[in-house]
Design a protein around this motif. Structure first.
Motif, PDB file in Angstrom:
ATOM      1  N   LYS A  15       2.004  -3.385   4.359  1.00 18.50           N
ATOM      2  CA  LYS A  15       2.595  -2.080   4.673  1.00 18.50           C
ATOM      3  C   LYS A  15       1.542  -0.975   4.819  1.00 18.50           C
ATOM      4  O   LYS A  15       1.738   0.149   4.369  1.00 18.50           O
ATOM      5  N   ARG A  16       0.453  -1.315   5.463  1.00 19.29           N
ATOM      6  CA  ARG A  16      -0.583  -0.316   5.702  1.00 19.29           C
ATOM      7  C   ARG A  16      -0.041   0.832   6.543  1.00 19.29           C
ATOM      8  O   ARG A  16      -0.379   2.008   6.307  1.00 19.29           O
ATOM      9  N   ASP A  17       0.783   0.521   7.535  1.00 20.88           N
ATOM     10  CA  ASP A  17       1.358   1.566   8.379  1.00 20.88           C
ATOM     11  C   ASP A  17       2.236   2.518   7.572  1.00 20.88           C
ATOM     12  O   ASP A  17       2.213   3.738   7.791  1.00 20.88           O
ATOM     13  N   GLY A  18       3.005   1.964   6.621  1.00 17.38           N
ATOM     14  CA  GLY A  18       3.834   2.806   5.770  1.00 17.38           C
ATOM     15  C   GLY A  18       3.002   3.726   4.895  1.00 17.38           C
ATOM     16  O   GLY A  18       3.372   4.888   4.653  1.00 17.38           O
ATOM     17  N   ALA A  19       1.874   3.211   4.421  1.00 20.35           N
ATOM     18  CA  ALA A  19       0.988   4.027   3.583  1.00 20.35           C
ATOM     19  C   ALA A  19       0.399   5.177   4.395  1.00 20.35           C
ATOM     20  O   ALA A  19       0.311   6.314   3.912  1.00 20.35           O
ATOM     21  N   VAL A  20       0.008   4.899   5.637  1.00 19.81           N
ATOM     22  CA  VAL A  20      -0.551   5.944   6.493  1.00 19.81           C
ATOM     23  C   VAL A  20       0.512   7.002   6.784  1.00 19.81           C
ATOM     24  O   VAL A  20       0.231   8.212   6.754  1.00 19.81           O
ATOM     25  N   ASP A  21       1.733   6.570   7.065  1.00 20.63           N
ATOM     26  CA  ASP A  21       2.828   7.519   7.310  1.00 20.63           C
ATOM     27  C   ASP A  21       3.055   8.419   6.093  1.00 20.63           C
ATOM     28  O   ASP A  21       3.251   9.637   6.228  1.00 20.63           O
ATOM     29  N   LYS A  22       3.027   7.800   4.910  1.00 22.22           N
ATOM     30  CA  LYS A  22       3.278   8.547   3.676  1.00 22.22           C
ATOM     31  C   LYS A  22       2.192   9.585   3.427  1.00 22.22           C
ATOM     32  O   LYS A  22       2.491  10.744   3.107  1.00 22.22           O
ATOM     33  N   VAL A  23       0.939   9.195   3.580  1.00 21.90           N
ATOM     34  CA  VAL A  23      -0.159  10.130   3.353  1.00 21.90           C
ATOM     35  C   VAL A  23      -0.150  11.234   4.411  1.00 21.90           C
ATOM     36  O   VAL A  23      -0.417  12.407   4.112  1.00 21.90           O
ATOM     37  N   THR A  24       0.163  10.863   5.650  1.00 24.63           N
ATOM     38  CA  THR A  24       0.250  11.871   6.710  1.00 24.63           C
ATOM     39  C   THR A  24       1.286  12.933   6.369  1.00 24.63           C
ATOM     40  O   THR A  24       1.040  14.145   6.521  1.00 24.63           O
ATOM     41  N   SER A  25       2.449  12.497   5.909  1.00 26.23           N
ATOM     42  CA  SER A  25       3.513  13.435   5.536  1.00 26.23           C
ATOM     43  C   SER A  25       3.075  14.340   4.394  1.00 26.23           C
ATOM     44  O   SER A  25       3.391  15.541   4.373  1.00 26.23           O
ATOM     45  N   GLN A  26       2.344  13.771   3.428  1.00 28.34           N
ATOM     46  CA  GLN A  26       1.860  14.563   2.303  1.00 28.34           C
ATOM     47  C   GLN A  26       0.877  15.635   2.759  1.00 28.34           C
ATOM     48  O   GLN A  26       0.908  16.770   2.284  1.00 28.34           O
ATOM     49  N   ILE A  27      -0.009  15.275   3.689  1.00 28.42           N
ATOM     50  CA  ILE A  27      -0.988  16.236   4.198  1.00 28.42           C
ATOM     51  C   ILE A  27      -0.278  17.382   4.939  1.00 28.42           C
ATOM     52  O   ILE A  27      -0.587  18.562   4.746  1.00 28.42           O
TER      53      ILE A  27
ATOM     54  N   LEU B 216       0.806  -1.212   0.000  1.00 23.66           N
ATOM     55  CA  LEU B 216       0.000   0.000   0.000  1.00 23.66           C
ATOM     56  C   LEU B 216       0.844   1.268   0.000  1.00 23.66           C
ATOM     57  O   LEU B 216       0.323   2.361  -0.222  1.00 23.66           O
ATOM     58  N   ASP B 217       2.143   1.139   0.257  1.00 26.82           N
ATOM     59  CA  ASP B 217       2.987   2.328   0.379  1.00 26.82           C
ATOM     60  C   ASP B 217       3.703   2.684  -0.916  1.00 26.82           C
ATOM     61  O   ASP B 217       4.528   3.596  -0.937  1.00 26.82           O
ATOM     62  N   GLU B 218       3.397   1.938  -1.994  1.00 28.50           N
ATOM     63  CA  GLU B 218       4.073   2.200  -3.263  1.00 28.50           C
ATOM     64  C   GLU B 218       3.040   2.610  -4.317  1.00 28.50           C
ATOM     65  O   GLU B 218       2.080   3.292  -4.023  1.00 28.50           O
TER      66      GLU B 218
END
Length: 284
Positions: A166-178, A137-139
């Motif tokens: 990698k759901r946690d990685g996806a959440v981290d990535k979207v959080t950083s984008q926001i 989910l993070d790619e």
């Protein structure tokens, strides 16, 4: 005192029963699919409770010398028919298929042939029992064409568990984008917490959209596949969360199996109490 004796006898009977089934050398065979860095190795390590460095590779009934699980495709040794086994989970046999990146039609065809051949095998020990397909989910958010083709393979023969890794990685990535796209005035703990909550919602929505897309692909493939979905987080280390995720993966796999025989095999190789599944052995 009598109660303790009864408990001890029951435990002994259960242990004897488990040993009986172990002697039968039961195997539960899984093909794990996914692009590079999809989290396949991590899932195998968590399921086995051991490092991939402890895995053994068997070919044509013989253990291959040396440790070659990591990087074996780079050395030209990879073969989807190779059996990956962990001494810590002796009942599981894993097969790993690479080649899910763009332009990997040859590897894909080899994997498809393996699935079709395995579906035709009559021996329970040699059959392929389940497919685990890892989608990170993070790619990239789009499915590869090679990944889409998997849904024409099972054709009702082999259960397919789609694992959104990698759901946690996806959440981290979207959080950083926001956070990075917010105005300079938006800051502080409350804002970061809200950004995290919005990221959780966005990732959950993406998972639902992907599930719907895959269900539609399954319908194109005649809608016969036994398919279940699972999302994993915090799998990098052996924690309570990763143990729970593994239990959920086994449960999702079990849901796709037909009849009591394979469900019993999976329960036993996973290490469940035989008495909890005694009715399946009786039906068997």
């Amino acid at each position: 005192m009598a109660s303790n004796d009864t408990s001890s006898n029951a435990h002994t009977a259960d242990s004897d029963g488990l040993e009986f089934w172990r002697i039968k050398r039961l195997r539960f065979r899984v093909l794990i699919l996914g692009r590079a860095n999809a989290g396949k190795t991590t899932i195998l390590e968590r399921i086995a409770g051991a490092s991939i460095c402890e895995a053994e590779v068997w070919r044509d009934g013989k253990r291959l010398p040396g440790q070659i699980v990591k990087g074996q495709s780079d050395r030209g040794l990879h073969n989807v028919k190779d059996e990956i086994r962990f001494p810590s989970r002796p009942g599981f046999v894993f097969h790993d298929s690479r080649g899910f990146e763009a332009g990997s039609s040859k590897e894909l065809a080899v994997a498809q042939q393996f699935v079709e051949d395995s579906a035709a095998v009559t021996s329970l020990r040699e059959q392929l029992h389940a497919i685990w397909m890892c989608l990170p989910l993070d790619e990239a958010r789009e499915l590869f064409d090679t990944e889409k083709q998997v849904f024409s393979w099972a054709r009702g023969h082999i259960p397919l568990v789609v694992i959104f890794t990698k759901r946690d990685g996806a959440v981290d990535k979207v959080t950083s984008q926001i956070i990075s796209s917010a105005s300079e005035s938006a800051s502080g703990r409350a804002f970061r917490k809200k950004a995290r909550e919005n990221a959780e919602i966005a990732v959950a929505t993406h998972i639902k959209e992907r599930e719907e897309e895959l269900r539609q692909l399954d319908q194109v493939a005649q809608g016969k596949s036994a398919m279940t979905f699972l999302a994993t987080s915090d799998m990098a280390e052996p924690t309570d969360a990763s143990k729970s995720a593994c239990a959920n993966l086994i449960k999702a796999t079990e849901e796709g199996l037909a009849g009591p025989k394979l469900k019993t095999v999976l329960s036993l190789v996973w290490g469940r109490n035989l008495l909890e599944n005694g009715f399946r052995c009786f039906l068997w």
